[in-house]
Motif scaffolding. Structure first.
Motif, PDB file in Angstrom:
ATOM      1  N   ARG A 166       0.817  -1.217   0.000  1.00  0.00           N
ATOM      2  CA  ARG A 166       0.000   0.000   0.000  1.00  0.00           C
ATOM      3  C   ARG A 166       0.849   1.264   0.000  1.00  0.00           C
ATOM      4  N   PHE A 167       2.128   1.149   0.379  1.00  0.00           N
ATOM      5  CA  PHE A 167       3.007   2.313   0.398  1.00  0.00           C
ATOM      6  C   PHE A 167       4.037   2.279  -0.723  1.00  0.00           C
ATOM      7  N   GLY A 168       3.796   1.436  -1.715  1.00  0.00           N
ATOM      8  CA  GLY A 168       4.724   1.335  -2.820  1.00  0.00           C
ATOM      9  C   GLY A 168       5.296  -0.069  -2.927  1.00  0.00           C
ATOM     10  N   ASP A 169       6.181  -0.233  -3.903  1.00  0.00           N
ATOM     11  CA  ASP A 169       6.796  -1.529  -4.152  1.00  0.00           C
ATOM     12  C   ASP A 169       7.586  -1.968  -2.919  1.00  0.00           C
ATOM     13  N   PRO A 170       7.222  -3.096  -2.295  1.00  0.00           N
ATOM     14  CA  PRO A 170       7.949  -3.544  -1.103  1.00  0.00           C
ATOM     15  C   PRO A 170       9.439  -3.738  -1.355  1.00  0.00           C
ATOM     16  N   ARG A 171       9.796  -4.158  -2.562  1.00  0.00           N
ATOM     17  CA  ARG A 171      11.217  -4.366  -2.860  1.00  0.00           C
ATOM     18  C   ARG A 171      11.979  -3.049  -2.828  1.00  0.00           C
ATOM     19  N   GLU A 172      11.345  -1.977  -3.334  1.00  0.00           N
ATOM     20  CA  GLU A 172      11.985  -0.670  -3.293  1.00  0.00           C
ATOM     21  C   GLU A 172      12.092  -0.155  -1.863  1.00  0.00           C
ATOM     22  N   LEU A 173      11.036  -0.376  -1.084  1.00  0.00           N
ATOM     23  CA  LEU A 173      11.066   0.054   0.311  1.00  0.00           C
ATOM     24  C   LEU A 173      12.178  -0.652   1.075  1.00  0.00           C
ATOM     25  N   LEU A 174      12.317  -1.949   0.849  1.00  0.00           N
ATOM     26  CA  LEU A 174      13.373  -2.703   1.530  1.00  0.00           C
ATOM     27  C   LEU A 174      14.754  -2.247   1.065  1.00  0.00           C
ATOM     28  N   ARG A 175      14.871  -1.939  -0.224  1.00  0.00           N
ATOM     29  CA  ARG A 175      16.165  -1.457  -0.735  1.00  0.00           C
ATOM     30  C   ARG A 175      16.535  -0.129  -0.078  1.00  0.00           C
ATOM     31  N   HIS A 176      15.568   0.783   0.004  1.00  0.00           N
ATOM     32  CA  HIS A 176      15.842   2.075   0.650  1.00  0.00           C
ATOM     33  C   HIS A 176      16.184   1.881   2.119  1.00  0.00           C
ATOM     34  N   GLN A 177      15.506   0.911   2.773  1.00  0.00           N
ATOM     35  CA  GLN A 177      15.814   0.656   4.173  1.00  0.00           C
ATOM     36  C   GLN A 177      17.239   0.159   4.342  1.00  0.00           C
ATOM     37  N   ARG A 178      17.653  -0.777   3.478  1.00  0.00           N
ATOM     38  CA  ARG A 178      19.021  -1.299   3.570  1.00  0.00           C
ATOM     39  C   ARG A 178      20.043  -0.196   3.340  1.00  0.00           C
ATOM     40  N   GLU A 179      19.779   0.669   2.352  1.00  0.00           N
ATOM     41  CA  GLU A 179      20.712   1.762   2.078  1.00  0.00           C
ATOM     42  C   GLU A 179      20.780   2.729   3.257  1.00  0.00           C
ATOM     43  N   ARG A 180      19.626   3.035   3.829  1.00  0.00           N
ATOM     44  CA  ARG A 180      19.599   3.941   4.978  1.00  0.00           C
ATOM     45  C   ARG A 180      20.333   3.332   6.168  1.00  0.00           C
ATOM     46  N   ASP A 181      20.065   2.042   6.442  1.00  0.00           N
ATOM     47  CA  ASP A 181      20.728   1.381   7.558  1.00  0.00           C
ATOM     48  C   ASP A 181      22.242   1.373   7.364  1.00  0.00           C
ATOM     49  N   ALA A 182      22.689   1.181   6.141  1.00  0.00           N
ATOM     50  CA  ALA A 182      24.130   1.173   5.856  1.00  0.00           C
ATOM     51  C   ALA A 182      24.736   2.546   6.142  1.00  0.00           C
ATOM     52  N   ARG A 183      24.029   3.611   5.758  1.00  0.00           N
ATOM     53  CA  ARG A 183      24.532   4.966   6.048  1.00  0.00           C
ATOM     54  C   ARG A 183      24.615   5.199   7.550  1.00  0.00           C
ATOM     55  N   LEU A 184      23.574   4.808   8.254  1.00  0.00           N
ATOM     56  CA  LEU A 184      23.557   5.025   9.700  1.00  0.00           C
ATOM     57  C   LEU A 184      24.676   4.261  10.395  1.00  0.00           C
ATOM     58  N   ARG A 185      24.865   2.993   9.996  1.00  0.00           N
ATOM     59  CA  ARG A 185      25.931   2.202  10.627  1.00  0.00           C
ATOM     60  C   ARG A 185      27.313   2.733  10.271  1.00  0.00           C
ATOM     61  N   ALA A 186      27.455   3.271   9.087  1.00  0.00           N
ATOM     62  CA  ALA A 186      28.759   3.766   8.660  1.00  0.00           C
ATOM     63  C   ALA A 186      29.146   5.063   9.357  1.00  0.00           C
ATOM     64  N   HIS A 187      28.151   5.863   9.754  1.00  0.00           N
ATOM     65  CA  HIS A 187      28.475   7.209  10.235  1.00  0.00           C
ATOM     66  C   HIS A 187      27.919   7.564  11.611  1.00  0.00           C
ATOM     67  N   HIS A 188      26.898   6.856  12.090  1.00  0.00           N
ATOM     68  CA  HIS A 188      26.205   7.391  13.259  1.00  0.00           C
ATOM     69  C   HIS A 188      25.979   6.397  14.394  1.00  0.00           C
ATOM     70  N   VAL A 189      25.593   5.159  14.122  1.00  0.00           N
ATOM     71  CA  VAL A 189      25.285   4.205  15.174  1.00  0.00           C
ATOM     72  C   VAL A 189      25.958   2.866  14.881  1.00  0.00           C
ATOM     73  N   ARG A 190      26.134   2.105  15.947  1.00  0.00           N
ATOM     74  CA  ARG A 190      26.744   0.789  15.803  1.00  0.00           C
ATOM     75  C   ARG A 190      25.783  -0.214  15.175  1.00  0.00           C
ATOM     76  N   SER A 191      24.492  -0.117  15.556  1.00  0.00           N
ATOM     77  CA  SER A 191      23.544  -1.126  15.105  1.00  0.00           C
ATOM     78  C   SER A 191      22.143  -0.532  15.047  1.00  0.00           C
ATOM     79  N   ILE A 192      21.262  -1.212  14.273  1.00  0.00           N
ATOM     80  CA  ILE A 192      19.870  -0.791  14.136  1.00  0.00           C
ATOM     81  C   ILE A 192      18.986  -2.012  14.332  1.00  0.00           C
ATOM     82  N   ALA A 193      18.048  -1.916  15.252  1.00  0.00           N
ATOM     83  CA  ALA A 193      17.103  -3.007  15.510  1.00  0.00           C
ATOM     84  C   ALA A 193      15.763  -2.679  14.852  1.00  0.00           C
ATOM     85  N   HIS A 194      15.195  -3.668  14.165  1.00  0.00           N
ATOM     86  CA  HIS A 194      13.881  -3.516  13.542  1.00  0.00           C
ATOM     87  C   HIS A 194      12.915  -4.505  14.186  1.00  0.00           C
ATOM     88  N   TRP A 195      11.701  -4.037  14.469  1.00  0.00           N
ATOM     89  CA  TRP A 195      10.688  -4.944  15.007  1.00  0.00           C
ATOM     90  C   TRP A 195       9.310  -4.540  14.513  1.00  0.00           C
TER      91      TRP A 195
END
Length: 292
Positions: A204-233
């Motif tokens: 309902r919010f768009g292509d799930p594959r694109e959403l997951l891709r954007h999430q992975r890219e965002r998580d990679a940026r955060l881990r590279a520059h800002h936080v050690r880890s990201i928990a999803h639930w």
């Protein structure tokens, strides 16, 4: 949203009640549904207010509440209902503390002029003491920063599990990259948390594959520059408690207070979208996920 529904219109029973009682003032879950606030479970009772001299009763699926305390009444689509503030206080006084918190958070989002102090004042100024003490924690803990019912429920569970309070809606800016925001952040543990919810990926919010891709890219940026880890639930992880506890402990988060077992034990029954509320013998994890 899983387990909680934000309804744009009241259920059919409510429309029938409005026709039978054209001057009815909807309250509690019925007012929440009309106001776009989360509604937990699958309510089959329509809630309306009656004058103080009336009789509290349940007739043909309509629960009539009486009270000597004044309520602020608003009109929407030709129907009358209690205001976001009074609706939140009514629910905080009568429902599980996690439901009360989600309702109070939603009320703050629905009315920019509303404040925690106002919610607390409404609760404390009512003549009736019934539910007053129960409502104090969710009303004092409310914030508009929790953007969904799942975030509100997650905040409650995190506190009751004894974990330190997270910062909410933290924004990270990466040089040369986009701005990212996280639902929860524990700076001292270099940990971020995201209460995603399964509906985010149901199409309902768009292509799930694109959403997951954007999430992975965002998580990679955060881990590279800002936080050690990201928990999803998701919803099931938070409302069944054990998965969220295990996830956060596995990410290095350390409890700082004892668990509040009474609230945690009763949570699932209070927020499940439909019965049964407990796993049956022979039920698989897939069955439980499907049941939600």
């Amino acid at each position: 949203m899983e387990g909680a529904r934000a309804l744009g219109a009241i259920p059919g029973e409510g429309l029938a009640a409005a026709m039978i009682y054209p001057d009815a003032v909807f309250s509690h879950d019925s007012a929440a549904a009309l106001l776009g606030m989360p509604v937990f479970g699958d309510p089959v009772i329509v809630h309306v207010l009656a004058p103080a001299h009336g009789t509290a009763r349940v007739v043909a699926g309509v629960r009539v509440h009486t009270s000597s305390d004044e309520r602020e009444v608003v009109e929407l689509g030709g129907m009358l209902m209690t205001s976001p503030a009074d609706t939140a206080v009514d629910l905080a006084r009568s429902r599980h503390a996690a439901v009360g918190l989600a309702s109070a958070d939603a009320a703050l989002r629905a009315d920019e002029a509303l404040s925690v102090e106002k919610l607390v004042h409404v609760n404390e100024s009512r003549r009736s003491k019934r539910g007053r003490a129960l409502a104090r924690w969710p009303l004092n803990s409310a914030t508009a920063l929790s953007e969904t019912a799942l975030e509100s429920i997650s905040r409650a569970v995190i506190e009751w599990l004894g974990f330190p309070p997270p910062a909410l809606q933290v924004t990270f800016r990466t040089s040369g990259g986009p701005t990212d925001r996280c639902d929860f952040v524990w700076p001292g543990f270099s940990l971020a948390g995201e209460s995603d919810g399964d509906l985010k990926y149901d199409g309902r919010f768009g292509d799930p594959r694109e959403l997951l891709r954007h999430q992975r890219e965002r998580d990679a940026r955060l881990r590279a520059h800002h936080v050690r880890s990201i928990a999803h639930w998701g919803w099931i992880d938070a409302t069944t408690v054990d998965p969220l506890r295990s996830l956060l402990v596995g990410q290095g988060l350390i409890p700082v207070a004892p668990e509040q077992t009474v609230h945690l034990f009763s949570l699932r029954r209070s927020v499940s979208p439909r019965p049964p509320h407990r796993a049956s013998i022979g039920e698989t994890s897939a069955d439980r996920r499907d049941r939600g």
